[in-house]
Design an enzyme around this catalytic site. Structure first.
Site, PDB file in Angstrom:
ATOM      1  N   ALA A  85       4.190   4.820  -5.528  1.00  0.00           N
ATOM      2  CA  ALA A  85       3.433   3.567  -5.663  1.00  0.00           C
ATOM      3  C   ALA A  85       2.636   3.275  -4.401  1.00  0.00           C
ATOM      4  O   ALA A  85       2.996   3.716  -3.305  1.00  0.00           O
ATOM      5  CB  ALA A  85       4.386   2.414  -5.971  1.00  0.00           C
ATOM      6  N   ASP A  86       1.565   2.535  -4.583  1.00  0.00           N
ATOM      7  CA  ASP A  86       0.778   2.054  -3.446  1.00  0.00           C
ATOM      8  C   ASP A  86       0.196   0.696  -3.809  1.00  0.00           C
ATOM      9  O   ASP A  86      -0.344   0.516  -4.907  1.00  0.00           O
ATOM     10  CB  ASP A  86      -0.359   3.019  -3.106  1.00  0.00           C
ATOM     11  CG  ASP A  86      -1.101   2.591  -1.855  1.00  0.00           C
ATOM     12  OD1 ASP A  86      -0.471   2.564  -0.774  1.00  0.00           O
ATOM     13  OD2 ASP A  86      -2.306   2.270  -1.932  1.00  0.00           O
ATOM     14  N   THR A  87       0.327  -0.261  -2.904  1.00  0.00           N
ATOM     15  CA  THR A  87      -0.131  -1.634  -3.155  1.00  0.00           C
ATOM     16  C   THR A  87      -1.225  -2.023  -2.179  1.00  0.00           C
ATOM     17  O   THR A  87      -1.109  -1.777  -0.970  1.00  0.00           O
ATOM     18  CB  THR A  87       1.049  -2.621  -3.047  1.00  0.00           C
ATOM     19  OG1 THR A  87       2.055  -2.264  -4.000  1.00  0.00           O
ATOM     20  CG2 THR A  87       0.593  -4.056  -3.321  1.00  0.00           C
ATOM     21  N   GLY A 122      -0.951   0.736  -7.599  1.00  0.00           N
ATOM     22  CA  GLY A 122      -1.092   1.984  -8.327  1.00  0.00           C
ATOM     23  C   GLY A 122       0.278   2.617  -8.448  1.00  0.00           C
ATOM     24  O   GLY A 122       1.049   2.633  -7.480  1.00  0.00           O
TER      25      GLY A 122
END
Length: 216
Positions: A85-87, A122
């Site tokens: 994940a990436d925020t 994502g």
């Protein structure tokens, strides 16, 4: 939503390709059994190459996940599921990630004061591919993102400085943590609360169910 799958998931080796304590907390709270394997991927992608901010977040998540996948590919007990994940936070077309320093955090929060911004996470789910493709792909990859609109309260410079002094903003996209003291600065949200923490729980569950349903 994951209840019918939990008995199956308990038999799987699940890897969270992230060292985020918020993501760990969210997945632990739903009873998921998993290991943490932080990715060494350097998040230095050129933002100008991505037409929209969420595409940038998804690609970061993908690269982090695949770095861990490659590292564990020769493991005697390979993972059954990798989660990456990436925020990011966006406003007025600008992408905000974790602040570089206290002054960067101050500038971010000052811009957000009294306004609405959007949080994108994502997410990438990778499962072993039973029939590798012509390129030797060993994983079936599902990529998606979730968005949440956040409205911040009006904040004085003094209040922002006091919040930054707590140290809470420094490891969080956008420079605040909605699950902590930063939640007192949030006037409202539209969308998934957990997405603002860094992990869109409902969307994750929905996508995971679809993956395992398709394997039947």
């Amino acid at each position: 939503m994951l209840q019918p799958l939990m008995n199956v998931l308990k038999t799987k080796r699940i890897i969270l390709a992230s060292g985020s304590p918020r993501r760990k907390q969210i997945l632990t709270n739903i009873g998921l059994k998993f290991e943490i394997e932080s990715s060494s991927f350097e998040e230095n992608l050129d933002k100008s190459l991505f037409p929209e901010p969420p595409q940038y977040a998804v690609e970061n998540a993908f690269q982090k996940t695949m770095e861990v996948a490659r590292r564990l590919s020769s493991d005697p007990n390979p993972p059954d599921l990798l989660i990456g994940a990436d925020t990011i936070v966006t406003m007025d077309g600008v992408i905000y990630e974790k602040p570089r320093d206290e002054e960067d955090a101050f500038n971010m929060l000052s811009r957000f004061s009294g306004r609405q911004h959007t949080v994108y996470t994502g997410l990438v789910l990778a499962t072993p591919e039973s029939n590798p493709g012509p390129n030797g792909d060993k994983f079936r990859v599902s990529k998606f993102y979730e968005s949440t609109d956040v409205i911040m309260a009006q904040m004085t410079p003094e209040l922002i400085r006091q919040y930054i002094a707590t140290g809470e903003p420094m490891d969080k996209a956008g420079g605040y943590g909605i699950q902590g003291l930063g939640g007192t600065l949030v006037a409202g949200i539209k969308g998934d609360y957990f997405n603002v923490m860094g992990f869109p729980l409902h969307r994750f569950a929905k996508e995971l169910v679809q993956i395992y349903e398709s394997k039947k």
